[in-house]
Structures are given as structure tokens and as C-alpha cells.
Design a protein around this motif. Structure first.
Motif, mmCIF file in Angstrom:
data_model
loop_
_atom_site.group_PDB
_atom_site.id
_atom_site.type_symbol
_atom_site.label_atom_id
_atom_site.label_comp_id
_atom_site.label_asym_id
_atom_site.label_seq_id
_atom_site.Cartn_x
_atom_site.Cartn_y
_atom_site.Cartn_z
ATOM 1 N N ARG A 106 15.809 -2.425 -8.336
ATOM 2 C CA ARG A 106 14.662 -3.231 -8.750
ATOM 3 C C ARG A 106 14.272 -4.282 -7.724
ATOM 4 O O ARG A 106 13.105 -4.622 -7.590
ATOM 5 C CB ARG A 106 14.968 -3.943 -10.070
ATOM 6 N N ILE A 108 13.148 -6.373 -4.659
ATOM 7 C CA ILE A 108 12.273 -6.139 -3.515
ATOM 8 C C ILE A 108 12.913 -6.793 -2.301
ATOM 9 O O ILE A 108 13.147 -7.992 -2.289
ATOM 10 C CB ILE A 108 10.881 -6.734 -3.776
ATOM 11 N N LYS A 148 16.600 -9.121 -1.998
ATOM 12 C CA LYS A 148 16.141 -10.387 -2.563
ATOM 13 C C LYS A 148 17.311 -11.321 -2.854
ATOM 14 O O LYS A 148 17.192 -12.531 -2.692
ATOM 15 C CB LYS A 148 15.351 -10.113 -3.844
ATOM 16 N N TYR A 151 17.787 -13.188 0.180
ATOM 17 C CA TYR A 151 16.821 -14.146 0.694
ATOM 18 C C TYR A 151 16.445 -15.243 -0.299
ATOM 19 O O TYR A 151 15.877 -16.246 0.096
ATOM 20 C CB TYR A 151 15.609 -13.461 1.324
ATOM 21 N N VAL A 178 3.268 -6.587 3.515
ATOM 22 C CA VAL A 178 2.712 -5.693 2.500
ATOM 23 C C VAL A 178 3.857 -4.943 1.811
ATOM 24 O O VAL A 178 4.837 -4.551 2.451
ATOM 25 C CB VAL A 178 1.671 -4.738 3.160
ATOM 26 N N LEU A 179 3.741 -4.808 0.504
ATOM 27 C CA LEU A 179 4.738 -4.033 -0.258
ATOM 28 C C LEU A 179 4.478 -2.555 -0.034
ATOM 29 O O LEU A 179 3.351 -2.086 -0.208
ATOM 30 C CB LEU A 179 4.617 -4.322 -1.761
ATOM 31 N N ARG A 189 10.442 3.691 -8.331
ATOM 32 C CA ARG A 189 9.595 2.508 -8.166
ATOM 33 C C ARG A 189 10.179 1.462 -7.226
ATOM 34 O O ARG A 189 9.984 0.270 -7.422
ATOM 35 C CB ARG A 189 9.263 1.898 -9.528
ATOM 36 N N ARG A 191 10.353 -0.605 -3.837
ATOM 37 C CA ARG A 191 9.495 -0.965 -2.708
ATOM 38 C C ARG A 191 10.089 -2.145 -1.982
ATOM 39 O O ARG A 191 10.906 -2.878 -2.523
ATOM 40 C CB ARG A 191 8.065 -1.250 -3.146
ATOM 41 N N ARG A 193 9.132 -5.305 1.110
ATOM 42 C CA ARG A 193 8.118 -5.993 1.910
ATOM 43 C C ARG A 193 8.229 -5.514 3.343
ATOM 44 O O ARG A 193 9.325 -5.484 3.904
ATOM 45 C CB ARG A 193 8.359 -7.493 1.902
ATOM 46 N N LEU A 354 5.183 3.945 -8.109
ATOM 47 C CA LEU A 354 4.719 2.985 -9.114
ATOM 48 C C LEU A 354 3.410 3.485 -9.706
ATOM 49 O O LEU A 354 3.158 3.369 -10.901
ATOM 50 C CB LEU A 354 4.533 1.610 -8.454
ATOM 51 N N ASP A 355 2.555 4.029 -8.833
ATOM 52 C CA ASP A 355 1.345 4.675 -9.302
ATOM 53 C C ASP A 355 1.586 6.186 -9.223
ATOM 54 O O ASP A 355 2.630 6.622 -8.772
ATOM 55 C CB ASP A 355 0.166 4.228 -8.431
ATOM 56 N N THR A 356 0.637 6.987 -9.639
ATOM 57 C CA THR A 356 0.887 8.425 -9.741
ATOM 58 C C THR A 356 0.968 9.120 -8.387
ATOM 59 O O THR A 356 1.855 9.933 -8.149
ATOM 60 C CB THR A 356 -0.225 9.082 -10.585
ATOM 61 N N ARG A 445 -0.823 -2.391 -0.492
ATOM 62 C CA ARG A 445 0.364 -1.725 -1.016
ATOM 63 C C ARG A 445 0.087 -0.312 -1.530
ATOM 64 O O ARG A 445 -0.944 -0.045 -2.132
ATOM 65 C CB ARG A 445 0.948 -2.569 -2.155
ATOM 66 N N HIS A 446 1.060 0.554 -1.272
ATOM 67 C CA HIS A 446 1.183 1.829 -1.969
ATOM 68 C C HIS A 446 0.069 2.829 -1.756
ATOM 69 O O HIS A 446 -0.169 3.673 -2.611
ATOM 70 C CB HIS A 446 1.337 1.606 -3.492
ATOM 71 N N THR B 264 1.832 -11.085 -1.379
ATOM 72 C CA THR B 264 3.038 -10.255 -1.315
ATOM 73 C C THR B 264 4.285 -11.090 -1.624
ATOM 74 O O THR B 264 5.172 -10.653 -2.359
ATOM 75 C CB THR B 264 3.172 -9.612 0.084
ATOM 76 N N ARG B 445 -7.079 -1.901 -5.949
ATOM 77 C CA ARG B 445 -6.590 -2.041 -7.313
ATOM 78 C C ARG B 445 -5.678 -3.257 -7.504
ATOM 79 O O ARG B 445 -4.871 -3.583 -6.640
ATOM 80 C CB ARG B 445 -5.817 -0.777 -7.699
#
Lengths: 464, 464
Positions: A106, A108, A148, A151, A178-179, A189, A191, A193, A354-356, A445-446, B264, B445
Motif C-alpha cells: 500500500r 507509496i 513511505k 521517508y 508523478v505517481l 494498485r 504505485r 512517486r 488502479l484504473d482499468t 499519473r497512470h 503528488t 481525470r
């Protein structure tokens, strides 16, 4: 005079950035590090960072175990990552429903490269870093690869060198942030940075670090298993390099608006339904004392390893690694249309996005798997050697994926320029895009998947 | 000559689009529809579309019921939407963990406005549409509001008028097409396509439809409860209008790269953990025969209604509606910095966002709820009247949210321009952005939330 009344408070992007990047891309000799110095440094780092990696049964892992109930593979601390099960339903393709193990992570993380002017030329601070899953031990990595927990200082561990230049930094020095997703077939899911930050003259290269020009980095990119996945994805997010001075959105076979329409339509049209489940009794998968594997030994397996390091700080640990089966083929077709190079990208569904969909290379698959899963990718892989013969191969390098999670995950990354006789017509789900258009999308992103990002970083080394 | 050899195959964005939009924004009289014709048409549509909406106990709903086991409120067909429970953990704010009902609606719908030149001026095809939750019945809506089941033809129902201009359309006519989220406090990861498509002279306005210039639409936006949420969000995605001819990314207190770095960083830093659960025994919520409500009667309740319509096609139905408690305040602070208007946006965490944060208005809250949940928003709402007195109120209109899901969901949308004495300094989690920068983000988006999008559509009506 208060700052609110003067135009002087308004900020402008560095108008010379593209020029400075192009300059750096043109320098392969005469930078801060000579080719000889680099080779000497890299060999020394390889010798200093040796990982002995041995397969072990799951039961011999320390601090890792299968959780009660779910059977998920988890760390006692709840940190790092875990392996769970995923049920997938997709609306099209040769296989519409399946189950698979998947990595959950989970947090980032930051993948960051520090950039600094040395003698007027931009240099990139690269790290020599061994990972247990790398087929060859040490690879060139970003200045920083930090989770994370590192950091935000939640966990007091060893300080990550140079981290202070990426987190809590003056945003005016940030060239990109940018992610971006990672492998949607193996991660759920996930990702990270992707950052490039310009630092001042006071920043020096430590023992494991080396300043390289963009031109030198481009040379390294063409060497098998030399530049790691994290460095490749960060490089892909560099603004504007290799776009031939065209504006952000450029002009191509399609306008930027037309491409956004196609991407949004793909996001809205493809069906994907995923459900996280426990790893226990995952249909089609079996667990032994040593491995979790597919009943036909396809795709990948989940294994445990013992790592013994010769480093002073850490002497050894155990961990699970994902071992993909077979060598992947990841290829981008490039074609000059109206004199402008276009790359053929594919709107690809992967269960872990995260998206399709995300935009993927023209071809992405592993021949062994597609012998079993017949369909469009199988045909692409079958026709691929002929395509290479008829076209001009601009890039052909075997590279590995993130060695902290994947064991000997090898893919052949190829860019083929096809000739005028290759059809301009796009198969359903594919679009020709110019490099400026792709660079424009990579600010956000993505849009592009991790395999396509490697090939875009590579494309910039070979398309003027 | 094959098309691959000529520069002529490359496409360019319509270079006159911004100019054409500005022209349309300047026309409030003399377009295809006079003010008198519009009022007559709108009154007639209000009379023709009457919804009688009556609260009923859940048990009297037809085809809706509480699912066994989960207790989720679902439709027998599995279509439309459902109401489930959500457990939320956030890393900061006055309340860090809670449970709440949430609407699940996986399908991505189309919100589309057709645009057409009439006598050389761009006109927008608006629909008069009643929704059961609207406080005033009929509102101005996009040309098309369709679910995916409608537009993929999976379900053979009544044809959605004009849908063919949005789906399967020649992409060269598409002015905008972008996935945008809806209320992250009430919907779980819901998003819709926001589309503007230029159509040809052959497209005519049907009985429930009317061509309006952008200038006329801007006048309508300032009328309480006149332009519905769906139309407002589509208008916000219009490329470039009101940007004063500046380029995509403009120049402001921060550059575009600096803003992306901040966004980000916010995505990566804020913690949010959500878990979908059943609606049964949701902590802090109680279910009676008539309503699901919070134990302190805060936030919102879930109710059932019977709708009786005077339309010829559908005579009546029952459905659940979410009823927010209290009237929301949604306000954007605007300040000229270096002569350029900047809006103060907030990186806001809401549990239903696909990503962790989206950019929200400066102030977004409902005073009744924040009397109970004391914190930064409570203070903002307390100080808001004074801010309006000291500044210049550019926009102040009460608007409603989507009436197909929300019952009398009312919010006061306000834009206040503050003077030079208002601090330029940004509170943590806030950034001043120019309108060109916001418009640039709205091409992609999930950068701006639905409340901010309404205010950006409104801001373009009042900032030159």
C-alpha cells in the motif's frame, strides 16, 4: 512594496530546461566521470555488494508466515508487503475469469534521481545497488528508492542517503514528480512517486553513487540488465527530452484531444472486476513447502529465499520473491508518419491497475504462457521475429524488473521501426502517438504502464 | 501518394476553438433562442415534467430490498446502484475513524453536451430534466445523462436521445472527454465521463431540449437551482474558456511543475484506509422502518421515496435517496496576485475518491455538522461571513447536487475575491492556482472534485 502588487511574484518554468537536457544527452565523454572511472567504480561496487541468494522452504523464513484464516504471506511487523489472492473477471480476451496470487504494497515510495550541473552540464546521480532478485547482482539505480515508512520517519531505521533532497524539498527544484503504477499483473494498485530534483553544487557522490550525463545513461540503458526498473521509470518521466523541440502536445496522426477521447473511452468501455481474497485454496494454484505455483506451471510462482550479504550494515535476511516463468517480450513498434516518429501503444487491461487500463507497449507477453493462452498476443509474439527482420531494430536489450520483489524477472525490450509499407491502420485498442504526446501524458499519473515507460526511456535514446 | 509520406496526415487542434468559445460566451442575446423563447420553453417543460415525490417506508419499495447477510440496499436486477457500509481511517483531522453508508455505482456513465454552430456562434444543447431529488423539479441538464448499460446497449430500453453523438463518435469532433469523480463523501469511487462534442447542422433540438450560447448558460448558472450538477461538471471541463489567452499552463505564484509536485506529495503523504462492509449494524448508524440515520442525526440519512410522474413513458417508481442534513457552504477564495486572478484550492481527503485526495474549494462543509465536528473547517465556516463582507462577492448561488441520488441536497456556492490585505501565505494543504492552470488540470481525470468543478464553471462567468 508588498509582493502581491508586482508581476515579479509570478513564477515561470525554466525556459532552458529542455536545452540543458538535450545538452546532457549529447555528452558521453568529457563529463564528471570518464568511461574508465565509471567501469572501475561499477566493478568495485559489484565486488562490495555480493548477495548470496538460496531458495528455502517457506517454513525457514524468519518473520514471514502464512496468516491464519486467509493464508496470506505476511511479515510479522505488518510492513514491507504481503502476498494475497485475487479473483479477476474481464470483459474480453481469451481468458475471462481467473484467480492468482498478487502482491499488496500500500505504501507509496519515492524513486528519485538527483540532477546537478557539473561544469555547465546536467549530471544524474546514479546508485550502484544489489537486489536479491537481480540476475546479475548490482544494477544502476535511482539516487533514492525509499518506502513511505522511510521517508516519513515513522520507523527509525538507517537513514536513506539523499532522501532530504526529495521529501520536504523546495518545489522550485523539482523537474518531475508523478505517481506511476508498477506491474499490474503482479502488484495490486501499487504505485511510486517518480521524481527528478535539481540539487546544488554542495551535493557530492558517496561511495555507492556516481554522476553520469544523460548521454552516458543512454549508453548504459542499452546494456543487458545494467539499468534497473526504478531508474528506467524515473527517466521516462523526464520532461520533454527527445521531443525535437515540439510543444507539449505536438501534432500527430491524432491530436491530444482525440487521444484523450480514446483513452477515456477505453477506461469506460472495458470491464474489469477484481476481488481480493485469501491465498488459501486459490483455484488453479497449489502450495507446496517450497513454492506456490500454477497447476500448469505457467505465469509465475511465489518462492522463499535466504539472502546472505557481504555488506557491513546487514548480514542477511529471508523474504518471499515472485519468480516469473519464461523471458518476456516487450516491444514497441515505431513508424514515421508525415515524417514524425509515432509509437503504437495498446490500451491494456491488467487486474492490478488502479484504473482499468493503462497504455502498454505494442507487444507485451511471455511466449511460454501464450502457447497456452492462445489469442491476439500469441499471434503478435509469433509474428514478431518477421517484423524485426522486415523493420529496423533500434533497441534490443534484456532488462530485469524490480529485484526486491521479482526473482530473475527477465524481459527482452525491443524497439522496431517499421517501414512505409507497414499499415498505418490501427488494430482495435491501439493508437499511434508521437513522442511529444507521450511525454505530455507522462506528466500525469497512470497513463503509461511500467513496461511502456522503459521503452519510452529507451526510445528517447534512439529517435532524434 | 500513400498517406504515410505527406505531412498532410498530421492533425492539429482547432486553433480557433478558444476564440469560438469566447465569442459564444459574449452572446447573451441574438442567439438561436431569445430570452423570451427560453423562458416560455422552460416553463412548458416544468409543467410537462411533474414528479410527485412522497416518503415511504423501506418495505413499500418495489424491486428494492435489504440483501440477506450484508443488509445492503440493492435493486433486484443488480443494476442502478446500491447502498453499502464503509469503514474509514484517515491520518489527520478532528475525526480519524468512522463508519458510514455509501453509494456503490460501478458503471461509468456519460454526461455529454452537444455543441453546434448556429449563425456562426457555438450553442450548447441543454435538456430540461426533472429528477425526484431536485428541490424544484426541472433543471437544465446536459444533452445526455446515460449509464453504461444504456450506451453499450446491454439493456434494451428506451433509446437515449442524442447518445449516438457521444458514443462511437468520430473523435475529431470531441472537445473534451475526461473521467471525473463525484461526491467522495457519498459515492464510493464513482466517476462519469464528462464530454463536449461538436455536432453538425443536422442536429436539431427536440421537445425537451434547447440551444443556448455559453453567455446564456453563464446567466443561467447564477440562478438558484437552475443548472444541474451534471451540466456544471461538464461545463467545467471546457477547454480554455476564461483563461485570457494564456497558454495551457500559464504562470502564477507556482509553476505547473511545482503544483504537480505539491499534488503528488499530498497524494503520497495523506493516509486513507477504507473497507467496504455490510450496511447491517454499522457503528453510529441506526435503521428504522423509514430511514437509516446517524445516531446524532448529523451528515445525511438514507430514505425511500415513491415517485409519481406525469410523463407518458414512465408513470411511477420507488427508489432510495440520500438526504443530506443542512445546507452546505462551498466557497472559493480568489485573489489577484501579480495582477493575475488565483483561486485557493484545498487538497482534500474524502473516503470515496479513487485516489486519496482531490482538489476542493477553499471552504467545503455543512455548518450543522461542523458544530459537532470541531476543527479547521468549523473555523473557516465561522469566519466566512466576515470574509464575504471584507471581500467582493463575485458569485453567490444556491445549487443542488444530482437529483437522481440526493434528496434536496442544497449548497450555497460562493466566490469571494479578497483584497490585497488578505494574506498570500497558504495554509498547509492549500495552494493558489491560476485559472489557466486549473483548466490545464481539468483535461485529466480526478484532479478537481465535483464541488470545485462547479465553482470553476462559475468562476469563468465572472473573471475576465
Amino acid at each position: 512594496m508588498p509582493p502581491t502588487t508586482g508581476l515579479g511574484v509570478l513564477r515561470h518554468e525554466d525556459p532552458r530546461l529542455l536545452e540543458r537536457l538535450e545538452e546532457s544527452a549529447g555528452v558521453t565523454e568529457g563529463g564528471a566521470t570518464s568511461a574508465e572511472q565509471f567501469e572501475k567504480w561499477f566493478s568495485a561496487r559489484c565486488a562490495a555488494q555480493v548477495h548470496e541468494v538460496t531458495p528455502i522452504p517457506f517454513a525457514e523464513m524468519r518473520s514471514w508466515s502464512f496468516a491464519e484464516g486467509t493464508g496470506n504471506l505476511v511479515h510479522d511487523s505488518g510492513r514491507f508487503f504481503s502476498v494475497a489472492g485475487l479473483n479477476v473477471e474481464v470483459g474480453e480476451g481469451p481468458v475471462r475469469t481467473w484467480s492468482q496470487p498478487i502482491i499488496l504494497q500500500r505504501e507509496i515510495g519515492v524513486l528519485g534521481i538527483a540532477v546537478r550541473e557539473i561544469n555547465g552540464v546536467l549530471h544524474f546521480l546514479m546508485q550502484a545497488k544489489a537486489e536479491p532478485g537481480n540476475p546479475n547482482g548490482v544494477q544502476l539505480s535511482p539516487t533514492v528508492q525509499a518506502t513511505k515508512s522511510n521517508y516519513t520517519g515513522v520507523h527509525q531505521g538507517r537513514k536513506v542517503p539523499y532522501l532530504e533532497h526529495f521529501v520536504g524539498v523546495e518545489p522550485r527544484q523539482v523537474l518531475a514528480d508523478v505517481l506511476q503504477s508498477e506491474h499490474g499483473s503482479w502488484f495490486y494498485r501499487k504505485r511510486n512517486r517518480n521524481m527528478l530534483v535539481e540539487v546544488g553544487q554542495e551535493v557530492e557522490a558517496g561511495e555507492d553513487f556516481c554522476w553520469l550525463t544523460l548521454g552516458q545513461l543512454h549508453e548504459q540503458l542499452a546494456i543487458d540488465h545494467r539499468v534497473n526498473m526504478d531508474a528506467r521509470t524515473v527517466l521516462s518521466c523526464l520532461p520533454g527530452i527527445g521531443t525535437g523541440g515540439l510543444t507539449d502536445r505536438g501534432n500527430g496522426l491524432h491530436t491530444a484531444s482525440e487521444l484523450l477521447n480514446w483513452i477515456t473511452n477505453s477506461q469506460a468501455t472495458y470491464d474489469l472486476d477484481t476481488t481480493l481474497v485469501g491465498l488459501t485454496d486459490l483455484p488453479g494454484w497449489r502450495r507446496s513447502e517450497w513454492t506456490i505455483s500454477h497447476e500448469r506451471d505457467l505465469f509465475f510462482s511465489v518462492n522463499a529465499v535466504e539472502v546472505v550479504a557481504n555488506s557491513r550494515e546487514v548480514t542477511g535476511w529471508t523474504q518471499p520473491l515472485i519468480q516469473p516463468h519464461g523471458v518476456g517480450v516487450t516491444a514497441l513498434l515505431v513508424k514515421r508518419i508525415g515524417g514524425v516518429p509515432h509509437a503504437l501503444l495498446h490500451a491494456r487491461v491488467e487486474p492490478g491497475y488502479l484504473d482499468t487500463i493503462e497504455l502498454a507497449p505494442t507487444i507485451q507477453g511471455t511466449p511460454e504462457n501464450h502457447e497456452y493462452v492462445r489469442g491476439a498476443v500469441h499471434e503478435q509474439l509469433r509474428d514478431f521475429p518477421g517484423l524485426c527482420e522486415r523493420g529496423r531494430v533500434l533497441f534490443d536489450t534484456e532488462l530485469s524488473e524490480e529485484g526486491g520483489r521479482f526473482y530473475h524477472s527477465r524481459s527482452r525490450y525491443v524497439i522496431v521501426e517499421v517501414g512505409p509499407d507497414h499499415p498505418e491502420e490501427e488494430p482495435p485498442g491501439f493508437r499511434w502517438m508521437t513522442l511529444p504526446q507521450i511525454t505530455w501524458l507522462l506528466q500525469h499519473r497512470h497513463y503509461l504502464n511500467v513496461q511502456a515507460r522503459t521503452l519510452i526511456a529507451a526510445l528517447r535514446t534512439c529517435v532524434a
